[in-house]
Design an enzyme around this catalytic site. Sequence first.
Site, PDB file in Angstrom:
ATOM      1  CG  ASN A  65      -0.294  -0.340   2.498  1.00 61.17           C
ATOM      2  OD1 ASN A  65       0.358  -1.379   2.628  1.00 61.17           O
ATOM      3  ND2 ASN A  65      -0.424   0.514   3.476  1.00 61.17           N
ATOM      4  N   GLY A 118     -13.990  -2.905   0.102  1.00 60.40           N
ATOM      5  CA  GLY A 118     -14.765  -2.175  -0.897  1.00 60.40           C
ATOM      6  C   GLY A 118     -14.250  -0.781  -1.217  1.00 60.40           C
ATOM      7  CG  HIS A 119     -12.467   1.901   1.869  1.00 60.51           C
ATOM      8  ND1 HIS A 119     -11.474   2.836   2.045  1.00 60.51           N
ATOM      9  CD2 HIS A 119     -12.161   0.884   2.692  1.00 60.51           C
ATOM     10  CE1 HIS A 119     -10.616   2.394   2.965  1.00 60.51           C
ATOM     11  NE2 HIS A 119     -11.014   1.203   3.367  1.00 60.51           N
ATOM     12  CB  THR A 170     -27.961  -7.545  10.529  1.00 62.78           C
ATOM     13  OG1 THR A 170     -28.664  -8.063  11.654  1.00 62.78           O
ATOM     14  CG2 THR A 170     -28.933  -7.262   9.399  1.00 62.78           C
ATOM     15  CB  CYS A 214      -1.377   4.829   9.995  1.00 66.38           C
ATOM     16  SG  CYS A 214      -2.026   3.402   9.121  1.00 66.38           S
TER      17      CYS A 214
END
Length: 385
Positions: free
Chosen positions: A152, A201-202, A238, A326
């Site tokens: 990353n 996802g992001h 959920t 970070c």
Amino acid sequence: MKDFIYLDNAATTRVRPEVLEVMLPYFCEDYGNPAAIYAPGGSAAKAVGLARRQVAELIGALREEIYFTAGGSESDNWAIRGVYEKLSEKGNHIITTKVEHHAVLNTCKYLEKNGAKVTYLSVDEYGMISLEELERAITPETILISVMAANNEVGTIMPLERIGEIAKAHNVLFHTDAVQAYGHIPLDVERMHIDLLSASGHKLGGPKGIGFLYARKGLKLPPLIYGGGQERGRRGGTLNVPGIVGMGQAAVMAMAELKVQGRQVAALRDYFIQCIQKEIPEAVVNGTLTDRLPGNVNITIPRVEGESVLILLDQRGICASSGSACSMSQDGPSHVLLAMGRSEEQARGTLRFSLSAENTEEEIAKAVTVLAEVVSHLHEILLKK
Ligand SMILES: *Cc1c(COP(=O)(O)O)cnc(C)c1O
């Protein structure tokens, strides 16, 4: 509209309009619990089923090998802690690398306090592991190899297929944190012999707070989150239906665009690097120029503090980062750059720009011009001191 240039897509991305659109009905219309009997629940369950197939297809996996989670960090935690719990009878040795995301590193540190032995593979100056060192590190106690698909901070793409072959030959499970790679470069869990894969996802135009863990068929990890029977009893809670549907759509779009956008973004990246080499010749590009994520530009500029540059860039409407999302003040200089043999001072003078297909050449040119001004301004201040 927007009055800034966004060059921090490795930290998070803008939700794509098509993604938002497919999510919307699941907030106020088809808001039923997918586990329910009635119709709105049924349509939510159907949408989840479709999304499961969509996210699976992008890595050549089966629908039933996908477990939705709250993101990359949870998936990394689950994969590593799950394997450790499941196989602790067989062995307690985990192999990972020094350049992993903290979701992997800190999970391994936690397990070390609980009896695990962890080998942190070193990397060369380009951020690449050595396959020989990997193979030498394997012992009869080794239960897991966890190596990220792409870094990353510096964008280095790891040789997943070779790692998978080694893991398979030694009968050791192979997990990869593919959060930066998923939807950006081709991934294939069969060809690469991947047993466990984390995605989020992001990082590909989907929403935040949704991700998945792929677990090869037959590999039944104990849950990380205990609760109801969701996700075949493996992950309580959920389901985040809008998030899941959005991630499915982001995966469909990434799959359709992977090749073309990959090339397009890589061309922007190379243009960015060219501009930097012209306007800030003393800047050094970190990482490899060949096995590199299409959108990653990571540079060290001598005699400046990355943090100061970022603040000045922000004042001029340019969003970039110091290497990871970070903050440096919390974590100190980048563990990735230190592992690549850079000094603390060099690590502190490092900036990451991460591009997307939404960026333009004009934005890149503008950003480099502003960056050059900011750097010369900081150098002048230094001279006066
Ligand atoms: C962003 C990122 C994560 C964390 O993912 P979240 O969904 O934000 O929890 C993990 N690993 C890598 C390599 C990342 O870039």
